[in-house]
Design a protein around this motif. Sequence first.
Motif, PDB file in Angstrom:
ATOM      1  N   ARG A 462       0.742  -1.043  -0.146  1.00 41.73           N
ATOM      2  CA  ARG A 462       0.046  -0.083  -0.011  1.00 41.73           C
ATOM      3  C   ARG A 462       1.041   1.348   0.134  1.00 41.73           C
ATOM      4  NH1 ARG A 462      -2.932  -3.583   3.625  1.00 41.73           N
ATOM      5  NH2 ARG A 462      -5.045  -3.780   2.744  1.00 41.73           N
ATOM      6  N   SER A 463       2.186   1.041  -0.142  1.00 40.08           N
ATOM      7  CA  SER A 463       2.877   2.166   0.074  1.00 40.08           C
ATOM      8  C   SER A 463       4.310   1.987  -0.654  1.00 40.08           C
ATOM      9  CB  SER A 463       3.407   2.665   1.294  1.00 40.08           C
ATOM     10  OG  SER A 463       4.104   1.696   2.165  1.00 40.08           O
ATOM     11  N   ARG A 464       5.040   3.099  -0.986  1.00 40.86           N
ATOM     12  CA  ARG A 464       6.377   2.851  -1.833  1.00 40.86           C
ATOM     13  C   ARG A 464       7.353   3.517  -1.025  1.00 40.86           C
ATOM     14  NH1 ARG A 464       8.572   1.404  -6.272  1.00 40.86           N
ATOM     15  NH2 ARG A 464      10.106   2.716  -7.063  1.00 40.86           N
ATOM     16  N   SER A 465       8.308   2.913  -0.914  1.00 40.50           N
ATOM     17  CA  SER A 465       9.612   3.578  -0.371  1.00 40.50           C
ATOM     18  C   SER A 465      10.325   4.634  -1.190  1.00 40.50           C
ATOM     19  CB  SER A 465      10.777   2.351  -0.163  1.00 40.50           C
ATOM     20  OG  SER A 465      12.200   3.325   0.403  1.00 40.50           O
ATOM     21  N   GLU A 466      10.685   5.582  -0.447  1.00 41.01           N
ATOM     22  CA  GLU A 466      11.264   6.832  -1.137  1.00 41.01           C
ATOM     23  C   GLU A 466      12.865   6.663  -1.467  1.00 41.01           C
ATOM     24  OE1 GLU A 466       9.787   9.260  -2.680  1.00 41.01           O
ATOM     25  OE2 GLU A 466       7.855   8.453  -2.112  1.00 41.01           O
ATOM     26  N   THR A 467      13.338   5.776  -0.497  1.00 45.09           N
ATOM     27  CA  THR A 467      14.830   5.581  -0.640  1.00 45.09           C
ATOM     28  C   THR A 467      15.563   4.482  -0.534  1.00 45.09           C
ATOM     29  OG1 THR A 467      14.990   5.657   1.868  1.00 45.09           O
ATOM     30  CG2 THR A 467      15.002   8.047   0.901  1.00 45.09           C
ATOM     31  N   LEU A 468      14.901   3.150  -0.307  1.00 43.50           N
ATOM     32  CA  LEU A 468      15.213   2.056  -0.142  1.00 43.50           C
ATOM     33  C   LEU A 468      14.662   1.280  -1.347  1.00 43.50           C
ATOM     34  CD1 LEU A 468      14.984   1.665   3.827  1.00 43.50           C
ATOM     35  CD2 LEU A 468      17.127   2.169   2.366  1.00 43.50           C
ATOM     36  N   GLU A 469      15.424   0.086  -1.639  1.00 46.17           N
ATOM     37  CA  GLU A 469      14.953  -0.729  -2.618  1.00 46.17           C
ATOM     38  C   GLU A 469      14.552  -2.016  -1.855  1.00 46.17           C
ATOM     39  OE1 GLU A 469      16.707   0.020  -7.008  1.00 46.17           O
ATOM     40  OE2 GLU A 469      18.291  -0.800  -5.429  1.00 46.17           O
ATOM     41  N   ASP A 470      13.488  -2.840  -1.945  1.00 42.20           N
ATOM     42  CA  ASP A 470      13.064  -3.916  -1.274  1.00 42.20           C
ATOM     43  C   ASP A 470      13.072  -5.175  -2.163  1.00 42.20           C
ATOM     44  OD1 ASP A 470      10.833  -3.774  -3.150  1.00 42.20           O
ATOM     45  OD2 ASP A 470       9.454  -4.098  -1.433  1.00 42.20           O
ATOM     46  N   ALA A 471      12.894  -6.313  -1.839  1.00 43.15           N
ATOM     47  CA  ALA A 471      13.049  -7.568  -2.517  1.00 43.15           C
ATOM     48  C   ALA A 471      12.359  -7.523  -4.019  1.00 43.15           C
ATOM     49  CB  ALA A 471      12.653  -8.864  -1.624  1.00 43.15           C
ATOM     50  N   PHE A 472      11.143  -6.808  -3.727  1.00 38.39           N
ATOM     51  CA  PHE A 472      10.417  -6.574  -5.249  1.00 38.39           C
ATOM     52  C   PHE A 472      10.908  -5.949  -5.955  1.00 38.39           C
ATOM     53  CE2 PHE A 472       7.349  -4.181  -7.633  1.00 38.39           C
ATOM     54  CZ  PHE A 472       6.671  -5.007  -8.345  1.00 38.39           C
ATOM     55  N   ASP A 473      11.756  -4.763  -5.654  1.00 36.77           N
ATOM     56  CA  ASP A 473      12.462  -3.744  -6.615  1.00 36.77           C
ATOM     57  C   ASP A 473      13.563  -4.435  -7.227  1.00 36.77           C
ATOM     58  OD1 ASP A 473      10.519  -1.743  -5.980  1.00 36.77           O
ATOM     59  OD2 ASP A 473      11.774  -0.946  -4.095  1.00 36.77           O
ATOM     60  N   LEU A 474      14.312  -5.052  -6.469  1.00 36.48           N
ATOM     61  CA  LEU A 474      15.620  -5.668  -7.220  1.00 36.48           C
ATOM     62  C   LEU A 474      15.048  -6.683  -7.970  1.00 36.48           C
ATOM     63  CD1 LEU A 474      17.396  -5.793  -3.633  1.00 36.48           C
ATOM     64  CD2 LEU A 474      17.814  -4.244  -5.626  1.00 36.48           C
ATOM     65  N   ALA A 475      14.066  -7.548  -7.600  1.00 33.80           N
ATOM     66  CA  ALA A 475      13.599  -8.499  -8.534  1.00 33.80           C
ATOM     67  C   ALA A 475      13.304  -8.137  -9.960  1.00 33.80           C
ATOM     68  CB  ALA A 475      12.425  -9.244  -7.924  1.00 33.80           C
ATOM     69  N   VAL A 476      12.545  -7.018  -9.960  1.00 34.35           N
ATOM     70  CA  VAL A 476      12.039  -6.119 -11.042  1.00 34.35           C
ATOM     71  C   VAL A 476      13.232  -5.687 -11.795  1.00 34.35           C
ATOM     72  CG1 VAL A 476      10.800  -4.194 -12.223  1.00 34.35           C
ATOM     73  CG2 VAL A 476       9.891  -5.666 -10.294  1.00 34.35           C
ATOM     74  N   LYS A 477      14.261  -5.237 -11.181  1.00 38.84           N
ATOM     75  CA  LYS A 477      15.402  -4.703 -11.659  1.00 38.84           C
ATOM     76  C   LYS A 477      16.128  -5.888 -12.786  1.00 38.84           C
ATOM     77  CE  LYS A 477      17.721  -1.559 -10.040  1.00 38.84           C
ATOM     78  NZ  LYS A 477      18.696  -0.624  -8.807  1.00 38.84           N
ATOM     79  N   GLY A 478      16.209  -6.902 -11.719  1.00 35.91           N
ATOM     80  CA  GLY A 478      16.961  -8.064 -12.166  1.00 35.91           C
ATOM     81  C   GLY A 478      16.432  -8.791 -13.503  1.00 35.91           C
ATOM     82  N   ILE A 479      15.098  -8.885 -13.584  1.00 33.12           N
ATOM     83  CA  ILE A 479      14.377  -9.286 -14.599  1.00 33.12           C
ATOM     84  C   ILE A 479      14.281  -8.447 -15.859  1.00 33.12           C
ATOM     85  CG2 ILE A 479      11.977  -9.000 -14.104  1.00 33.12           C
ATOM     86  CD1 ILE A 479      13.171 -12.099 -15.860  1.00 33.12           C
ATOM     87  N   LEU A 480      14.464  -7.302 -15.728  1.00 34.11           N
ATOM     88  CA  LEU A 480      14.445  -6.086 -16.753  1.00 34.11           C
ATOM     89  C   LEU A 480      16.079  -6.313 -17.316  1.00 34.11           C
ATOM     90  CD1 LEU A 480      12.585  -3.185 -15.376  1.00 34.11           C
ATOM     91  CD2 LEU A 480      11.974  -4.515 -17.209  1.00 34.11           C
ATOM     92  N   ASP A 481      16.989  -6.598 -16.423  1.00 36.40           N
ATOM     93  CA  ASP A 481      18.205  -6.556 -17.123  1.00 36.40           C
ATOM     94  C   ASP A 481      18.376  -8.035 -17.795  1.00 36.40           C
ATOM     95  OD1 ASP A 481      18.998  -4.203 -16.002  1.00 36.40           O
ATOM     96  OD2 ASP A 481      19.934  -5.119 -14.294  1.00 36.40           O
ATOM     97  N   ARG A 482      17.838  -8.863 -17.407  1.00 34.98           N
ATOM     98  CA  ARG A 482      17.846 -10.108 -18.115  1.00 34.98           C
ATOM     99  C   ARG A 482      17.434 -10.134 -19.405  1.00 34.98           C
ATOM    100  NH1 ARG A 482      18.711 -15.801 -19.486  1.00 34.98           N
ATOM    101  NH2 ARG A 482      16.571 -16.968 -19.302  1.00 34.98           N
ATOM    102  N   ILE A 483      16.104  -9.292 -19.621  1.00 36.13           N
ATOM    103  CA  ILE A 483      15.314  -9.328 -20.855  1.00 36.13           C
ATOM    104  C   ILE A 483      16.262  -8.537 -21.771  1.00 36.13           C
ATOM    105  CG2 ILE A 483      13.422  -8.721 -21.901  1.00 36.13           C
ATOM    106  CD1 ILE A 483      11.776  -9.530 -19.381  1.00 36.13           C
ATOM    107  N   GLU A 484      16.861  -7.433 -21.169  1.00 33.55           N
ATOM    108  CA  GLU A 484      17.672  -6.490 -22.067  1.00 33.55           C
ATOM    109  C   GLU A 484      18.870  -7.340 -22.664  1.00 33.55           C
ATOM    110  OE1 GLU A 484      19.053  -3.526 -24.114  1.00 33.55           O
ATOM    111  OE2 GLU A 484      16.897  -3.849 -23.453  1.00 33.55           O
ATOM    112  N   SER A 485      19.446  -8.035 -22.007  1.00 34.85           N
ATOM    113  CA  SER A 485      20.530  -8.888 -22.353  1.00 34.85           C
ATOM    114  C   SER A 485      20.236  -9.705 -23.438  1.00 34.85           C
ATOM    115  CB  SER A 485      21.202  -9.683 -21.254  1.00 34.85           C
ATOM    116  OG  SER A 485      20.435 -10.898 -20.910  1.00 34.85           O
TER     117      SER A 485
END
Length: 517
Positions: A462-485
């Motif tokens: 129900r909220s979003r961190s302003e300064t920290l990346e949680d497990a979800f954020d890092l998973a999304v970043k990881g899969i986006l990098d995977r697909i871009e590769s």
Amino acid sequence: MENPITSKCCNHQPWFVLLVFFVFCIELFSFDYSGFTAKKSALVTVLDDNHGNVINTQSSLPHDFTEITNASVSPLPKTDEKGDLKVGTEIDSCVGRYIFVHDLPSRFNEDLVNNCRLLTRGTDKNMCPYLDNLGFGPEIENPEDVLMNNSWFLTNQFLLEVIFHNKMKRYECLTNDSSIASAIYVPFYAGLDMSLYLWGFNTTVRDSASLGLVKWLSEKPEWKRMWGRDHFLVAGRIAWDFRRQSDNETDWGSKLRFLPESKNMSMLSIESSSWNNDYAIPYPTCFHPSKDSEIFRWQDRMRRQNRQYLFSFAGAPRPEYQNSIRGKIIDQCLASKSQCKLLDCNYGTTNCDNPVNVMKVFQSSIFCLQPPGDSYTRRSIFDSILAGCIPVFFHPGTAYAQYIWHLPKNYTAYSVYLPVKDLSEWKINLNETLLRMPEDRILRLREEVIKLIPRVVYASSRSRSETLEDAFDLAVKGILDRIESVRVMIREGKDPSIGFADGDDYKYTFSTYGNGN
């Protein structure tokens, strides 16, 4: 004879010069103005060019890879470290991060939640309460001064797919235009589907939803752009549960990940398999903070804990597994008396599903032992990190080869590794080994563990961190990098099917980790 036209122009030369100058100014002004009023539509055009081409590369079906040229997939606009465009005055921070979510038929997700009482057939466990609060479960009402109020829930470790989907609904870069999406999310609750048919059902029933899903996906226009290699799904069970290698009725699980179309997708789950298109992301813990300040307060609290035990173990023996080292660990813990705390999680003994019981032990311990159990991984890994308790691993497949997007590659910075291939190789005295650890190294390890806490929690949906990346954020970043590769491979004229879904027999060794540096 004087030319009347020339004569007229010359007589009015000052006015003609002024007219030309006026027109020039208008043109110049229009040019500058257009440069400072670029709209996001220009970015969309770039993305359309980037993703709009049909990429014909599905290895499992008869497509001709030679039809693809190096220009088939153009690169995304250049971005800075945060993913923002480097040029232009109006920046679209979602460039390269847009995700399109398939609107699946309800049989693949909502119906499974609505039939939650059927998810644990043959047991007395009711999964329905755990689906409250967007998959976090009921809030813990009596934290006993062990936990923080309003941030801890009775979260079931197998509901990752529900939690992830609900967090994705609030992702800042969702798009309804699949042509600009960098990734396609498939919200199939594969783990819940399999839970319906774990026991007493034939393989035809167990595979029904998986077959229906890939048929539905392959008929969508989004599929044909990269033949599924920009698609990903998330499962709340270990990846091995979806890799049944035969149709023998006695074999476990479904064959979802061996279906030809599924091989072209990536799957995120609580434990990956040895195939390259499976990725592990953290188990859901019971801590779901809604503010960064809650994480900071919790981290400070873990730094101040009085840790009276040298090491602890929360779990049960696994005598049914011939080479399980858990029995040896329990024996040494009991022999160490006041140096070790054992939380016996054997059936009917202690409620280890209650985070109050688990966190009370881990917060009082310097080291937390993490041997493999029914599979390589366990949620206890992340419970120990939350408690600031230094994890001790016995196999690289328990964490090091798994959570590559969330845990440091330098595993010696946050954990202790005691290699034990099987019970026959056990030559360790845990008490003596851990007592020899220098105090300054213990302090460094603990601080690194505490720093990892934001990276392994799934913050409130129900909220979003302003300064920290949680497990979800890092998973999304990881899969986006995977697909871009994959897109980079295509732009370079390479066949993206090579290695994409291959098995890696060395995945659970240190072949990619070296000495941890």
